[in-house]
Enzyme design. Structure first.
Site, PDB file in Angstrom:
ATOM      1  N   ARG A  67      31.996  -2.372 -35.940  1.00  9.50           N
ATOM      2  CA  ARG A  67      32.527  -3.014 -34.742  1.00  9.50           C
ATOM      3  C   ARG A  67      33.979  -3.819 -35.168  1.00  9.50           C
ATOM      4  NH1 ARG A  67      30.529  -3.622 -29.337  1.00  9.50           N
ATOM      5  NH2 ARG A  67      32.231  -4.308 -28.313  1.00  9.50           N
ATOM      6  N   ASN A 109      40.685 -12.566 -18.559  1.00 11.49           N
ATOM      7  CA  ASN A 109      39.776 -11.584 -17.968  1.00 11.49           C
ATOM      8  C   ASN A 109      39.072 -11.973 -16.680  1.00 11.49           C
ATOM      9  OD1 ASN A 109      37.689  -9.685 -18.433  1.00 11.49           O
ATOM     10  ND2 ASN A 109      36.254 -11.439 -18.422  1.00 11.49           N
ATOM     11  N   THR A 110      38.832 -10.837 -15.932  1.00  7.80           N
ATOM     12  CA  THR A 110      38.277 -10.954 -14.459  1.00  7.80           C
ATOM     13  C   THR A 110      36.912 -10.958 -14.653  1.00  7.80           C
ATOM     14  OG1 THR A 110      38.476 -10.604 -12.391  1.00  7.80           O
ATOM     15  CG2 THR A 110      39.013  -8.782 -13.811  1.00  7.80           C
ATOM     16  N   HIS A 111      36.000 -11.767 -14.042  1.00  9.71           N
ATOM     17  CA  HIS A 111      34.497 -11.481 -13.961  1.00  9.71           C
ATOM     18  C   HIS A 111      33.914 -11.763 -12.391  1.00  9.71           C
ATOM     19  CE1 HIS A 111      30.312 -11.485 -15.452  1.00  9.71           C
ATOM     20  NE2 HIS A 111      30.290 -12.664 -14.779  1.00  9.71           N
TER      21      HIS A 111
HETATM   22  C1  GRF Z   1      35.542  -5.581 -11.920  1.00  3.69           C
HETATM   23  O1  GRF Z   1      34.821  -6.360 -10.989  1.00  3.69           O
HETATM   24  C2  GRF Z   1      35.502  -6.474 -12.991  1.00  3.69           C
HETATM   25  O2  GRF Z   1      35.479  -8.091 -12.795  1.00  3.69           O
HETATM   26  C3  GRF Z   1      34.066  -6.046 -13.720  1.00  3.69           C
HETATM   27  O3  GRF Z   1      34.069  -4.803 -13.265  1.00  3.69           O
HETATM   28  C4  GRF Z   1      34.972  -4.402 -12.235  1.00  3.69           C
HETATM   29  C5  GRF Z   1      35.919  -3.477 -12.710  1.00  3.69           C
HETATM   30  O4  GRF Z   1      36.494  -2.950 -11.498  1.00  3.69           O
HETATM   31  N1  GRF Z   1      34.135  -6.282 -15.014  1.00  3.69           N
HETATM   32  P1  GRF Z   1      37.831  -1.925 -11.853  1.00  3.69           P
HETATM   33  O5  GRF Z   1      37.811  -0.944 -12.985  1.00  3.69           O
HETATM   34  O6  GRF Z   1      38.960  -2.903 -11.868  1.00  3.69           O
HETATM   35  O7  GRF Z   1      37.984  -1.343 -10.546  1.00  3.69           O
END
Ligand code: GRF
Length: 202
Positions: A67, A109-111
């Protein structure tokens, strides 16, 4: 500013960035996507980049012995594009020490949940199963934990009785896409500062 975006799936967050930059102009928006990277082939996120004429790369875990070697290779693939900011938008791998040594503090990052609630790969499903009445999305800087970095912005989404995971995730993604576009643009234009767990952007 130069953005490298990391994806693992449909790439609708990436598409939102591309559309915003195309509509606003890279100059006024403050950034352009110079490359899109993924941990797997054949995903819509890469196709979106190719349609936009943007360089892509794929760094697969299975191509590396450990990894750590994968993490180093990913960092090198990203570094080749000399990003000012890295955006992980639906990238489903944990970024390791070497990557963060080079891009920590400037990887966003978006969560799809209101961190610190429901971290990890199933944030939407977990919030729904828990019976949360509101959930949402979080844009944060990546640190060496899983979805634990300093929070930049959050958006709230109500949970409806009739929701299943897909419906709720789609509603979250509508908020998430606009939040990500807004945050990335402001950071690109005005810069940011992180002090402990607090993030300051003008
Ligand atoms: C998003 O909601 C992100 O937060 C999560 O997976 C989704 C990815 O969506 N981790 P996309 O690939 O940007 O359509």
């Amino acid at each position: 500013k130069r953005l490298v975006v990391l994806v693992s799936g449909s790439g609708t967050n990436l598409q939102a960035l591309l559309d915003a930059i195309a509509e606003t102009g890279a100059g006024d928006y403050g950034a352009e996507v110079v490359a899109v990277g993924a941990d797997r082939d054949g995903i819509e996120g890469l196709a979106r980049a190719e349609r936009a004429g943007i360089a892509t790369f794929v760094t697969r875990v299975k191509d590396f012995g450990t990894r750590q070697e994968w993490d180093r290779a990913l960092a090198e693939a990203v570094a080749a594009h000399e990003p000012d900011l890295v955006v992980s938008a639906g990238f489903m791998k944990i970024l390791g020490k070497e990557f963060l040594a080079r891009f920590g503090g400037r990887t966003v990052n978006t969560h799809p949940a209101l961190l610190p609630s429901f971290p990890g790969a199933h944030g939407v499903r977990d919030a729904l199963a828990y019976g949360a009445k509101v959930t949402g999305c979080t844009v944060h800087f990546v640190d060496d934990g899983v979805d634990t970095g300093p929070i930049i912005a959050q958006g709230v989404v109500e949970v409806r009785d009739e929701d299943d995971e897909g419906a709720l995730h789609e509603r979250i993604k509508e908020v998430e896409r606009s939040l990500l576009v807004e945050v990335v643009g402001r950071i690109a234009r005005n810069g940011h500062r992180i002090e402990g767990r607090k993030v300051f952007i003008q």
